[in-house]
Design a protein around this motif. Structure first.
Motif, PDB file in Angstrom:
ATOM      1  N   SER A  60      37.958  48.676  45.357  1.00 58.81           N
ATOM      2  CA  SER A  60      39.030  47.761  45.703  1.00 58.81           C
ATOM      3  C   SER A  60      40.121  48.552  46.419  1.00 58.81           C
ATOM      4  CB  SER A  60      39.600  47.103  44.449  1.00 58.81           C
ATOM      5  OG  SER A  60      40.269  48.050  43.641  1.00 58.81           O
ATOM      6  N   ASP A  61      40.893  47.873  47.231  1.00 60.92           N
ATOM      7  CA  ASP A  61      41.935  48.557  47.998  1.00 60.92           C
ATOM      8  C   ASP A  61      42.958  49.232  47.088  1.00 60.92           C
ATOM      9  OD1 ASP A  61      42.065  46.090  50.679  1.00 60.92           O
ATOM     10  OD2 ASP A  61      40.756  47.826  50.359  1.00 60.92           O
ATOM     11  N   SER A  62      43.186  48.672  45.923  1.00 60.17           N
ATOM     12  CA  SER A  62      44.226  49.201  45.036  1.00 60.17           C
ATOM     13  C   SER A  62      43.858  50.548  44.413  1.00 60.17           C
ATOM     14  CB  SER A  62      44.528  48.188  43.930  1.00 60.17           C
ATOM     15  OG  SER A  62      43.386  47.965  43.130  1.00 60.17           O
ATOM     16  N   VAL A  63      42.574  50.898  44.416  1.00 59.02           N
ATOM     17  CA  VAL A  63      42.155  52.155  43.775  1.00 59.02           C
ATOM     18  C   VAL A  63      41.489  53.115  44.754  1.00 59.02           C
ATOM     19  CG1 VAL A  63      41.834  50.920  41.611  1.00 59.02           C
ATOM     20  CG2 VAL A  63      39.840  51.416  43.056  1.00 59.02           C
ATOM     21  N   LYS A  64      41.254  52.681  45.971  1.00 58.98           N
ATOM     22  CA  LYS A  64      40.547  53.513  46.951  1.00 58.98           C
ATOM     23  C   LYS A  64      41.265  54.830  47.152  1.00 58.98           C
ATOM     24  CE  LYS A  64      38.708  50.999  50.005  1.00 58.98           C
ATOM     25  NZ  LYS A  64      38.512  50.094  51.161  1.00 58.98           N
ATOM     26  N   GLY A  65      40.515  55.922  47.095  1.00 55.29           N
ATOM     27  CA  GLY A  65      41.077  57.246  47.271  1.00 55.29           C
ATOM     28  C   GLY A  65      41.552  57.891  45.984  1.00 55.29           C
ATOM     29  N   ARG A  66      41.624  57.130  44.902  1.00 56.85           N
ATOM     30  CA  ARG A  66      42.089  57.676  43.626  1.00 56.85           C
ATOM     31  C   ARG A  66      41.021  57.608  42.537  1.00 56.85           C
ATOM     32  NH1 ARG A  66      45.726  55.204  40.916  1.00 56.85           N
ATOM     33  NH2 ARG A  66      45.368  53.093  41.749  1.00 56.85           N
ATOM     34  N   LEU A  67      40.173  56.592  42.566  1.00 58.44           N
ATOM     35  CA  LEU A  67      39.119  56.431  41.575  1.00 58.44           C
ATOM     36  C   LEU A  67      37.760  56.669  42.230  1.00 58.44           C
ATOM     37  CD1 LEU A  67      41.536  55.139  40.084  1.00 58.44           C
ATOM     38  CD2 LEU A  67      39.968  53.377  39.262  1.00 58.44           C
ATOM     39  N   THR A  68      36.869  57.296  41.483  1.00 58.27           N
ATOM     40  CA  THR A  68      35.531  57.600  41.976  1.00 58.27           C
ATOM     41  C   THR A  68      34.498  57.180  40.947  1.00 58.27           C
ATOM     42  OG1 THR A  68      36.373  59.510  43.205  1.00 58.27           O
ATOM     43  CG2 THR A  68      33.987  59.387  42.846  1.00 58.27           C
ATOM     44  N   ILE A  69      33.574  56.330  41.366  1.00 55.56           N
ATOM     45  CA  ILE A  69      32.487  55.899  40.494  1.00 55.56           C
ATOM     46  C   ILE A  69      31.264  56.762  40.773  1.00 55.56           C
ATOM     47  CG2 ILE A  69      31.694  54.129  42.128  1.00 55.56           C
ATOM     48  CD1 ILE A  69      30.957  52.378  39.695  1.00 55.56           C
ATOM     49  N   SER A  70      30.543  57.096  39.715  1.00 53.82           N
ATOM     50  CA  SER A  70      29.309  57.866  39.862  1.00 53.82           C
ATOM     51  C   SER A  70      28.358  57.454  38.746  1.00 53.82           C
ATOM     52  CB  SER A  70      29.584  59.371  39.807  1.00 53.82           C
ATOM     53  OG  SER A  70      30.153  59.735  38.561  1.00 53.82           O
ATOM     54  N   ARG A  71      27.121  57.925  38.849  1.00 55.88           N
ATOM     55  CA  ARG A  71      26.132  57.543  37.850  1.00 55.88           C
ATOM     56  C   ARG A  71      25.177  58.682  37.579  1.00 55.88           C
ATOM     57  NH1 ARG A  71      23.379  52.431  40.019  1.00 55.88           N
ATOM     58  NH2 ARG A  71      22.006  52.732  38.211  1.00 55.88           N
ATOM     59  N   ASP A  72      24.610  58.678  36.374  1.00 51.47           N
ATOM     60  CA  ASP A  72      23.576  59.634  35.983  1.00 51.47           C
ATOM     61  C   ASP A  72      22.414  58.806  35.433  1.00 51.47           C
ATOM     62  OD1 ASP A  72      21.903  61.485  34.765  1.00 51.47           O
ATOM     63  OD2 ASP A  72      23.545  62.747  34.086  1.00 51.47           O
ATOM     64  N   ASN A  73      21.406  58.612  36.243  1.00 51.48           N
ATOM     65  CA  ASN A  73      20.298  57.751  35.842  1.00 51.48           C
ATOM     66  C   ASN A  73      19.497  58.345  34.683  1.00 51.48           C
ATOM     67  OD1 ASN A  73      20.964  55.830  37.757  1.00 51.48           O
ATOM     68  ND2 ASN A  73      19.509  56.613  39.276  1.00 51.48           N
ATOM     69  N   ALA A  74      19.491  59.664  34.563  1.00 53.98           N
ATOM     70  CA  ALA A  74      18.774  60.301  33.465  1.00 53.98           C
ATOM     71  C   ALA A  74      19.427  60.007  32.115  1.00 53.98           C
ATOM     72  CB  ALA A  74      18.700  61.804  33.683  1.00 53.98           C
ATOM     73  N   LYS A  75      20.729  59.728  32.151  1.00 49.64           N
ATOM     74  CA  LYS A  75      21.474  59.465  30.924  1.00 49.64           C
ATOM     75  C   LYS A  75      21.852  58.001  30.764  1.00 49.64           C
ATOM     76  CE  LYS A  75      23.540  64.082  30.675  1.00 49.64           C
ATOM     77  NZ  LYS A  75      24.812  64.863  30.602  1.00 49.64           N
ATOM     78  N   ASN A  76      21.434  57.156  31.711  1.00 49.80           N
ATOM     79  CA  ASN A  76      21.808  55.728  31.685  1.00 49.80           C
ATOM     80  C   ASN A  76      23.319  55.569  31.524  1.00 49.80           C
ATOM     81  OD1 ASN A  76      19.091  55.218  31.825  1.00 49.80           O
ATOM     82  ND2 ASN A  76      18.996  53.926  30.007  1.00 49.80           N
ATOM     83  N   THR A  77      24.060  56.353  32.291  1.00 48.33           N
ATOM     84  CA  THR A  77      25.512  56.385  32.155  1.00 48.33           C
ATOM     85  C   THR A  77      26.172  56.261  33.521  1.00 48.33           C
ATOM     86  OG1 THR A  77      25.366  57.733  30.152  1.00 48.33           O
ATOM     87  CG2 THR A  77      27.468  57.740  31.326  1.00 48.33           C
ATOM     88  N   VAL A  78      27.244  55.495  33.554  1.00 46.64           N
ATOM     89  CA  VAL A  78      28.066  55.380  34.749  1.00 46.64           C
ATOM     90  C   VAL A  78      29.465  55.898  34.409  1.00 46.64           C
ATOM     91  CG1 VAL A  78      28.690  52.973  34.261  1.00 46.64           C
ATOM     92  CG2 VAL A  78      28.819  53.851  36.600  1.00 46.64           C
ATOM     93  N   TYR A  79      30.085  56.558  35.359  1.00 43.11           N
ATOM     94  CA  TYR A  79      31.381  57.208  35.152  1.00 43.11           C
ATOM     95  C   TYR A  79      32.431  56.630  36.096  1.00 43.11           C
ATOM     96  CZ  TYR A  79      28.308  60.672  32.985  1.00 43.11           C
ATOM     97  OH  TYR A  79      27.358  61.301  32.212  1.00 43.11           O
ATOM     98  N   LEU A  80      33.698  56.787  35.695  1.00 39.33           N
ATOM     99  CA  LEU A  80      34.805  56.456  36.580  1.00 39.33           C
ATOM    100  C   LEU A  80      35.834  57.573  36.450  1.00 39.33           C
ATOM    101  CD1 LEU A  80      35.806  54.268  38.554  1.00 39.33           C
ATOM    102  CD2 LEU A  80      37.174  53.358  36.652  1.00 39.33           C
ATOM    103  N   GLN A  81      35.904  58.423  37.466  1.00 39.52           N
ATOM    104  CA  GLN A  81      36.918  59.474  37.523  1.00 39.52           C
ATOM    105  C   GLN A  81      38.184  58.862  38.086  1.00 39.52           C
ATOM    106  OE1 GLN A  81      36.814  62.783  36.499  1.00 39.52           O
ATOM    107  NE2 GLN A  81      39.005  62.743  36.981  1.00 39.52           N
ATOM    108  N   MET A  82      39.261  59.007  37.345  1.00 37.56           N
ATOM    109  CA  MET A  82      40.522  58.376  37.709  1.00 37.56           C
ATOM    110  C   MET A  82      41.569  59.451  37.927  1.00 37.56           C
ATOM    111  SD  MET A  82      40.342  55.453  34.741  1.00 37.56           S
ATOM    112  CE  MET A  82      41.538  54.364  35.498  1.00 37.56           C
TER     113      MET A  82
END
Length: 114
Positions: A60-82
């Motif tokens: 979303s425009d409000s978080v672009k450049g500050r939040l980063t989503i990533s995933r680890d399929n081996a761990k069935n986990t999604v992350y949000l670096q803020m």
């Protein structure tokens, strides 16, 4: 049954950072696009980030450049670096599939305040 367990929230000062995690189960994680939503008091739940099964991201425009989503399929986990957090980022954060189908987890509270 889809299940999501979010963690990593907390109280942080403006400008600070947090890393949220979401452990997912009950479906084929590696084949699913994933998303992070947030809901502030009195507001509707809003989409903040998505990631495809191939790793392509959208924000979303409000978080672009500050939040980063990533995933680890081996761990069935999604992350949000803020990073560079602002008081207006204060909300309960939830993860889900994209599009979201089924029940939601309990979320994790993020509070940005001095």
């Amino acid at each position: 049954q889809l299940q999501f367990v979010e963690s990593g929230g907390g109280l942080v000062q403006p400008g600070g950072s947090l890393r949220l995690s979401c452990a997912a189960s009950g479906f084929t994680f590696s084949s699913s696009a994933m998303s992070w939503y947030r809901q502030a008091p009195g507001n509707q739940r809003e989409l903040v980030a998505r990631i495809t099964r191939d790793g392509k991201t959208n924000y979303s425009d409000s978080v672009k450049g500050r939040l980063t989503i990533s995933r680890d399929n081996a761990k069935n986990t999604v992350y949000l670096q803020m990073n560079s957090l602002k008081p207006e980022d204060t909300a309960v954060y939830y993860c889900h599939t994209w599009p979201p189908i089924g029940s939601w987890g309990r979320g994790t509270q993020v509070t940005v305040s001095s």
